[in-house]
Design an enzyme around this catalytic site. Structure first.
Site, mmCIF file in Angstrom:
data_model
loop_
_atom_site.group_PDB
_atom_site.id
_atom_site.type_symbol
_atom_site.label_atom_id
_atom_site.label_comp_id
_atom_site.label_asym_id
_atom_site.label_seq_id
_atom_site.Cartn_x
_atom_site.Cartn_y
_atom_site.Cartn_z
ATOM 1 N N PHE A 235 42.396 32.851 35.237
ATOM 2 C CA PHE A 235 43.276 32.144 35.933
ATOM 3 C C PHE A 235 43.656 32.830 37.342
ATOM 4 O O PHE A 235 44.065 31.955 38.345
ATOM 5 C CB PHE A 235 44.083 31.565 35.021
ATOM 6 C CG PHE A 235 45.633 32.302 35.002
ATOM 7 C CD1 PHE A 235 46.728 32.161 35.749
ATOM 8 C CD2 PHE A 235 45.693 33.228 34.079
ATOM 9 C CE1 PHE A 235 47.810 32.852 35.375
ATOM 10 C CE2 PHE A 235 46.764 33.980 33.708
ATOM 11 C CZ PHE A 235 48.011 33.743 34.722
ATOM 12 N N LYS A 236 43.827 33.959 37.472
ATOM 13 C CA LYS A 236 44.595 34.532 38.313
ATOM 14 C C LYS A 236 43.567 34.668 39.547
ATOM 15 O O LYS A 236 44.128 35.091 40.857
ATOM 16 C CB LYS A 236 44.860 35.950 37.877
ATOM 17 C CG LYS A 236 46.014 35.621 36.583
ATOM 18 C CD LYS A 236 46.551 36.933 36.369
ATOM 19 C CE LYS A 236 47.806 36.828 35.154
ATOM 20 N NZ LYS A 236 48.285 38.065 34.539
ATOM 21 N N ASP A 237 42.439 34.456 39.472
ATOM 22 C CA ASP A 237 41.667 34.425 40.786
ATOM 23 C C ASP A 237 41.964 33.580 41.596
ATOM 24 O O ASP A 237 41.859 33.683 42.935
ATOM 25 C CB ASP A 237 40.132 33.763 40.099
ATOM 26 C CG ASP A 237 39.325 35.034 39.404
ATOM 27 O OD1 ASP A 237 39.453 36.061 39.750
ATOM 28 O OD2 ASP A 237 38.433 34.755 38.513
ATOM 29 N N ALA B 10 45.185 35.179 43.479
ATOM 30 C CA ALA B 10 44.431 36.258 43.961
ATOM 31 C C ALA B 10 43.745 36.099 45.288
ATOM 32 O O ALA B 10 44.009 36.696 46.289
ATOM 33 C CB ALA B 10 43.873 37.228 43.047
ATOM 34 N N THR C 118 45.685 40.163 35.657
ATOM 35 C CA THR C 118 45.966 40.274 37.156
ATOM 36 C C THR C 118 45.070 41.395 38.027
ATOM 37 O O THR C 118 44.751 41.163 38.859
ATOM 38 C CB THR C 118 47.238 40.681 36.952
ATOM 39 O OG1 THR C 118 48.194 39.412 36.401
ATOM 40 C CG2 THR C 118 47.988 40.656 38.708
#
Length: 433
Positions: free
Chosen positions: A106-108, A111, A140
């Site tokens: 999900f952090k794509d 970021a 992350t």
């Protein structure tokens, strides 16, 4: 838009200052002075809009005063080069699959958005190199490293706890080289996060190099994560399931649920939220007692949530003016042991064929236990289950196929710097850079 510190002792900052600094001078987290409500017509028509259109509308409310429309649209479109679909799992429970980006986590989203926004500011103002510090408990590091890989004018240092991230996760940020340096810290995630925060507060180090953070303490990392909650609502509305929608977020550092709560403050009609924890139950205990008491983090099979002092609690506390009753009325909690997480993964697979990763399993179980008959629940499936292959396969009793993108990371050679959790050693390393 101006941004203030949750500690209320630092001067107001512009968007650029807040993004480049990451952390305010008084160690507080930046908050926007205003959260703009979105118009009723937006929600009336949201199911007919594309993901890009929805995301730009939300981004414009946050960043539209500071970026020209065309530049902001380009950043949003470049960020969202993949979908975040809602998938039916069981009964009235749906998975918001957030693992379709480059690093399958999900952090794509956050970021990639932050990398593009930071590059925009660097190109506009100067050519001075910006050094991004990021602590990771799992996903992350890979999302930030890949989001910034090859970006001119930016060098990334990924700090991660030795032996406490999965092999696949480790490969995703230790094999890249170029402008990415992986630092293997002999400690836990909280030690890595403490090193990052201490670096921001060290005057000598900050005179030596321009530092920022890409953890969810940076508002450019967590705010864009609100995009996919609006999109999930649109998808549920298409299915006729949005009237009593409950969102459950597996929570570690609390940036992801914080983004959902910002969406709610903008008018997103989510009925209520659930924060699902593993054995690191600090927020769960706060909901029960009204006391926030950080603890040393505990290692679990849902390792990305192994956080004993979640940074974004400060933002949630500030968002609701410290009103425990208000927070507890909107958010309920859940906490699960390794055994319960494993049982959930096995039971879900046997019944539905859907493979949960350990983090998503916490979200799925919380909905299964807390959802009322007239409610529909959406939980965040935060990472692809293949990233936890060694954990998942023995639990579900089946082989997990590794996506091609993930397999490619495994072919690289590990490059990392060993480090103690002593700040002086970390500072000395950075001063030589």
């Amino acid at each position: 838009m101006k941004y203030y510190s949750t500690n209320k002792k630092a001067p107001l900052a512009t968007l650029q200052e807040a993004v480049v600094k990451g952390l305010a001078g008084d160690r507080g987290l930046y908050m926007p002075q205003e959260i703009k409500p979105l118009p009723k017509e937006f929600f009336d028509n949201i199911e007919n809009m594309s993901f890009h259109e929805i995301a730009y509308t939300v981004a414009e409310a946050f960043f539209g005063e500071d970026l020209p429309a065309d530049d902001l649209k380009k950043i949003v479109c470049d960020t969202l080069a993949f979908d975040c679909p809602v998938v039916h799992v069981n009964d009235n429970i749906y998975s918001l699959e957030l693992y379709h980006g480059p690093t399958l986590a999900f952090k794509d989203v956050g970021a990639r958005f932050m990398a593009r926004l930071l590059q925009y500011f660097i190109r506009r103002e100067s050519n001075e190199r910006v050094n991004v510090l990021v602590a990771t408990s799992g996903d992350t590091g890979s999302a930030v490293a890949n989001g910034f890989l090859g970006v001119d004018g930016i060098h990334v240092y990924v700090l991660y706890p030795k032996g406490k991230v999965s092999k696949i996760q480790e490969c995703q940020f230790t094999t890249l080289g170029k402008n990415i340096t992986a630092i293997e810290v002999d400690g836990v995630f909280d030690d890595c996060q403490a090193l990052v925060k201490s670096a921001f507060m060290d005057d000598e180090l900050n005179r030596h190099m321009k530092l920022t953070s890409a953890n969810s303490i940076n508002l450019a990392r967590f705010l864009p994560q609100s995009f996919y909650y609006f999109n999930a609502y649109a998808q549920m509305k298409k299915l006729g399931k949005a009237d009593n929608m409950v969102v459950c977020v597996p929570s570690g550092n609390f940036g992801n649920i914080c983004a959902a709560l910002f969406g709610h403050a903008m008018g997103l009609p989510i009925k209520r939220f659930i924060a699902a924890n593993n054995a690191n139950d600090i927020f769960y205990n706060y909901l029960q007692t009204g006391k926030y008491e950080p603890q040393p983090s505990k290692q679990t099979i849902a390792n990305a949530m192994d956080v004993g002092d979640p940074s974004n609690f400060a933002r949630i506390y500030d968002l609701y003016n410290g009103d425990h009753a208000k927070i507890a009325a909107l958010i309920s909690g859940a906490t699960y042991s390794n055994e319960q997480i494993a049982q959930t993964m096995k039971a879900c697979y046997d019944k539905t064929g859907y493979i949960l990763d350990p983090h998503g399993a916490c979200g799925y179980r919380a909905l299964a236990e807390q959802l009322a008959d007239n409610e529909a629940g959406v939980f965040c499936e935060t990472a692809h289950h293949a990233k936890f292959k060694d954990t998942v396969e023995p639990i579900i009793g089946a082989e997990v196929e590794t996506p091609t993108r993930l397999a490619e990371f495994m072919k690289g050679e590990k490059q990392s710097v060993a480090m103690t959790k002593d700040f002086d050693a970390f500072k000395a390393f950075l001063m030589k850079e």
